[in-house]
Design a protein around this motif. Structure first.
Motif, PDB file in Angstrom:
ATOM      1  N   GLU A  13       0.829  -1.209   0.000  1.00 47.68           N
ATOM      2  CA  GLU A  13       0.000   0.000   0.000  1.00 47.68           C
ATOM      3  C   GLU A  13       0.863   1.258   0.000  1.00 47.68           C
ATOM      4  O   GLU A  13       0.601   2.210  -0.748  1.00 47.68           O
ATOM      5  N   ALA A  14       1.893   1.275   0.840  1.00 48.72           N
ATOM      6  CA  ALA A  14       2.784   2.432   0.866  1.00 48.72           C
ATOM      7  C   ALA A  14       3.524   2.597  -0.457  1.00 48.72           C
ATOM      8  O   ALA A  14       3.740   3.727  -0.920  1.00 48.72           O
ATOM      9  N   PHE A  15       3.880   1.499  -1.095  1.00 50.78           N
ATOM     10  CA  PHE A  15       4.586   1.565  -2.375  1.00 50.78           C
ATOM     11  C   PHE A  15       3.689   2.150  -3.467  1.00 50.78           C
ATOM     12  O   PHE A  15       4.102   3.044  -4.226  1.00 50.78           O
ATOM     13  N   ILE A  16       2.450   1.681  -3.550  1.00 55.05           N
ATOM     14  CA  ILE A  16       1.540   2.165  -4.593  1.00 55.05           C
ATOM     15  C   ILE A  16       1.167   3.625  -4.350  1.00 55.05           C
ATOM     16  O   ILE A  16       1.159   4.443  -5.289  1.00 55.05           O
ATOM     17  N   ILE A  17       0.884   3.985  -3.116  1.00 54.71           N
ATOM     18  CA  ILE A  17       0.485   5.360  -2.822  1.00 54.71           C
ATOM     19  C   ILE A  17       1.641   6.324  -3.073  1.00 54.71           C
ATOM     20  O   ILE A  17       1.451   7.417  -3.631  1.00 54.71           O
ATOM     21  N   ARG A  18       2.841   5.932  -2.684  1.00 54.54           N
ATOM     22  CA  ARG A  18       4.006   6.795  -2.915  1.00 54.54           C
ATOM     23  C   ARG A  18       4.293   6.931  -4.408  1.00 54.54           C
ATOM     24  O   ARG A  18       4.661   8.010  -4.885  1.00 54.54           O
ATOM     25  N   LEU A  19       4.117   5.861  -5.138  1.00 57.07           N
ATOM     26  CA  LEU A  19       4.338   5.924  -6.579  1.00 57.07           C
ATOM     27  C   LEU A  19       3.242   6.734  -7.269  1.00 57.07           C
ATOM     28  O   LEU A  19       3.497   7.407  -8.275  1.00 57.07           O
ATOM     29  N   GLN A  20       2.033   6.686  -6.723  1.00 61.17           N
ATOM     30  CA  GLN A  20       0.932   7.443  -7.302  1.00 61.17           C
ATOM     31  C   GLN A  20       1.143   8.947  -7.148  1.00 61.17           C
ATOM     32  O   GLN A  20       0.759   9.729  -8.026  1.00 61.17           O
ATOM     33  N   THR A  21       1.753   9.364  -6.047  1.00 66.37           N
ATOM     34  CA  THR A  21       2.006  10.792  -5.864  1.00 66.37           C
ATOM     35  C   THR A  21       3.023  11.337  -6.868  1.00 66.37           C
ATOM     36  O   THR A  21       2.954  12.507  -7.261  1.00 66.37           O
ATOM     37  N   GLN A  22       3.956  10.505  -7.296  1.00 64.20           N
ATOM     38  CA  GLN A  22       4.966  10.931  -8.261  1.00 64.20           C
ATOM     39  C   GLN A  22       4.509  10.730  -9.702  1.00 64.20           C
ATOM     40  O   GLN A  22       4.838  11.538 -10.572  1.00 64.20           O
ATOM     41  N   PHE A  23       3.762   9.657  -9.931  1.00 65.77           N
ATOM     42  CA  PHE A  23       3.272   9.339 -11.278  1.00 65.77           C
ATOM     43  C   PHE A  23       1.765   9.082 -11.168  1.00 65.77           C
ATOM     44  O   PHE A  23       1.354   7.979 -10.787  1.00 65.77           O
ATOM     45  N   PRO A  24       0.931  10.063 -11.476  1.00 64.59           N
ATOM     46  CA  PRO A  24      -0.514   9.954 -11.234  1.00 64.59           C
ATOM     47  C   PRO A  24      -1.221   8.848 -12.009  1.00 64.59           C
ATOM     48  O   PRO A  24      -2.378   8.560 -11.706  1.00 64.59           O
ATOM     49  N   SER A  25      -0.594   8.256 -12.970  1.00 65.07           N
ATOM     50  CA  SER A  25      -1.249   7.195 -13.743  1.00 65.07           C
ATOM     51  C   SER A  25      -0.919   5.801 -13.227  1.00 65.07           C
ATOM     52  O   SER A  25      -1.242   4.811 -13.894  1.00 65.07           O
ATOM     53  N   THR A  26      -0.301   5.692 -12.056  1.00 61.48           N
ATOM     54  CA  THR A  26       0.103   4.377 -11.544  1.00 61.48           C
ATOM     55  C   THR A  26      -1.103   3.513 -11.233  1.00 61.48           C
ATOM     56  O   THR A  26      -1.201   2.358 -11.680  1.00 61.48           O
TER      57      THR A  26
END
Length: 582
Positions: A418-431
């Motif tokens: 969950e932390a990995f996906i959320i952190r990646l979503q903040t940098q790349f909104p299409s994750t």
């Protein structure tokens, strides 16, 4: 041509530029007139009315595109009190209202599973010996400065005083005595005491009563009174074609027109206002028995890792919801899994070894239980959209702490993913959308061979087809075989052992002569589990804390397999010609 050493005057950006904020000159992208109030994605600014239309359309389109819920069908809404499930209930309530342009035509009910079980909070103390732990005293005071030789103080910082009691000896397990069960005087397994649990239920009941639907409040302890039939895959009705769905809609509208002019689906909603006469929902909110609460606390106290606890909690919750749906005649169960949550779940299940079941775990419909189908109509909504909608339109919700509340990032696979996906979503909104679109391409292809079909053996916990046979799923079978070979010890003569190995059949379940010939009791259950559930069961040292319906079903399947093997030579098999004629 590009040359080495050229200076273009701008350095490469380290982070993506921030999303533009709506200004006074910017207008809604939908109506081009009103002032925007929310920005869903970069450049997608919506006003209040257009955002509501956009949000409702995604919910209705998801139901209309799949067409699995027929008119007049009973649907149970699984409400946890969170934002996504609360928004789902709000959408159904609005769709069944008289003011809705295209009203929904199914019969709705709501269920709330009370998971805030008062009990114990398990912490594994990495101490050398039991004597060293007891020499520290009966009470630990986390308010003292932490020392290196007291790792328990660092893990309990900020909590009230706790009492240390050694875990009881678990039969058949090699669990060392350096694991202790800490009973909080003001805490619980999910962070709530008896008073806080009653307060949460007091907040839940008014919200359920305001919906006007039949509502059911069931405690998680009721899993210890479930029958073994919960684990049976009942026969599923064949899914009709598009023409059958249209015929069902026309027949339903004609029937409602005969009953009363202008009644339509509103009569269905009106019929759902009073509680069902078969069972009073108020009786479901009573506190469970003390013995069941202690049994549930002992079960979660014996699980070693937080990952296995979350998987076990999800499994027991699903069993309880499916049983309630069958008992009250519901054929569909709606869950509030959002797009963000499903993207996290997809990556988590891949790490847990559930890649073969991703289409069932993350798809719109889940038919693994047969007569009860789980649907996810919120799978197109992101958590950001849900939060905006609940805030703008005052959707009520109740916060209830979960097992992983305030847990560190690396406490479990679920929290880490969950932390990995959320952190990646903040940098790349299409994750999230990319992962979610990948899950939409997964197809529920039936397996070939003996594991295909409705009568195929299924996992005892997750109800999915077994994937640990030698003919298929070579990766899972090879991993399981190598693990068993690496842990196998040299055989010990019976004369050197103190006591001969006892039977693996649980007392009280019913034993058949030679029905279970394994020396390890846990092997009788593991042979009916998929690869992922087998891995999670390794964190459960003993099988005694499991609910009785799981043990009884495992024993029944073992006996059936043994009887089938014994009479296999006496069975007369049909030839190919006779099978084709029949």
């Amino acid at each position: 041509m590009c040359q080495v050493g050229e200076d273009y005057g701008e350095s490469a950006p380290g982070e993506p530029p921030p999303a533009p904020r709506p200004s006074r000159e910017q207008k809604c992208v939908k109506c081009k007139d009103a002032q925007p109030v929310v920005v869903i994605r970069a450049g997608d600014a919506f006003c209040r009315d257009c955002f509501k239309t956009f949000y409702v359309h995604k919910f209705r389109a998801m139901l209309g595109k799949n067409r699995l819920i027929f008119p007049g069908e009973k649907v149970l809404l699984a409400w946890s009190g969170g934002p996504s499930s609360s928004s789902m209930v709000s959408q159904v309530l609005e769709g069944l209202s008289q003011d809705s342009a295209k009203r929904l035509r199914f019969v709705a009910g709501v269920i709330f599973v009370d998971e805030q079980t008062p009990g114990v909070f398990t912490v594994v103390l990495r101490l050398a010996t039991r004597e060293k732990a007891l020499s520290k005293g009966k009470w630990l005071t986390p308010h003292r400065p932490a020392r290196k030789h007291r790792p328990a103080d660092r893990g309990l910082k900020g909590f009230p005083q706790v009492e240390v009691a050694p875990l009881p000896a678990l039969p058949g397990s090699s669990l060392s005595l350096d694991s202790f069960c800490l009973g909080f005087s003001e805490g619980a397994a999910c962070g709530q005491s008896l008073e806080e649990r009653s307060k949460t239920l007091a907040e839940v009941k008014p919200i359920l009563q305001a919906t006007g639907f039949p509502w059911h409040v069931v405690a998680l302890e009721e899993v210890f009174s479930l029958p073994p039939s919960v684990l049976w895959c009942s026969a599923q009705e064949p899914v009709g074609s598009e023409g059958a769905y249209k015929a069902a809609v026309d027949s339903f509208l004609q029937q409602q027109h005969v009953l009363g002019a202008g009644g339509g689906p509103g009569l269905i909603q009106g019929e759902e206002q009073p509680p069902p006469p078969t069972r009073d929902p108020q009786s479901l909110a009573r506190p469970p028995a003390t013995a069941q609460t202690e049994a549930l606390s002992q079960l979660f106290c014996s699980v070693r890792t937080l990952t296995a606890k979350e998987e076990l909690l999800q499994t027991l919750r699903t069993h309880l919801i499916v049983h309630t749906a069958r008992a009250h005649g519901y054929s569909k169960v709606m869950t509030g899994d959002s797009c963000t949550r499903l993207a996290i779940k997809l990556m988590t299940n891949l790490a847990l070894g559930r890649g073969a079941f991703l289409a069932w775990d993350t798809g719109f419909s889940d038919e693994r239980h047969g007569d009860v189908v789980v649907v996810r109509p919120m799978r197109d909504h992101t958590l950001k959209e849900v939060a905006f909608y609940n805030r703008l339109f005052s959707v009520p919700s109740v916060f209830t702490p979960a097992v992983d509340t305030k847990a560190p990032e690396k406490a479990s696979i679920h929290r880490l993913m969950e932390a990995f996906i959320i952190r990646l979503q903040t940098q790349f909104p299409s994750t999230v959308s990319t992962v979610y679109r990948t899950s939409e391409k997964l197809v529920k292809a039936p397996r070939d061979g003996p594991a295909a079909g409705d009568s195929s053996p299924r996992c005892l916990l997750c109800m999915c087809a077994l994937d640990v046979d030698a003919a298929d799923s070579a990766t899972a079978f090879g991993a399981q075989t190598s693990s068993c070979l690496s842990q196998r010890q040299s055989p010990t003569p019976l004369t050197e052992t103190r006591t001969p190995p006892g039977p693996c059949c649980s007392p009280g379940v019913g034993q058949a002569q030679g029905a279970c010939r394994r020396e390890d009791p846990q092997a009788c259950i593991e042979e009916h589990l998929c690869y992922s559930c087998r891995v999670n069961m390794k964190d459960l040292p003993s099988l005694d804390p499991l609910p009785p319906y799981i043990l009884a079903e495992a024993q029944l399947r073992t006996q059936r397999a043994w009887v089938l093997q014994e009479i296999q030579d006496c069975l007369i098999e049909d030839s190919d010609d006779e099978a084709g004629q029949s």
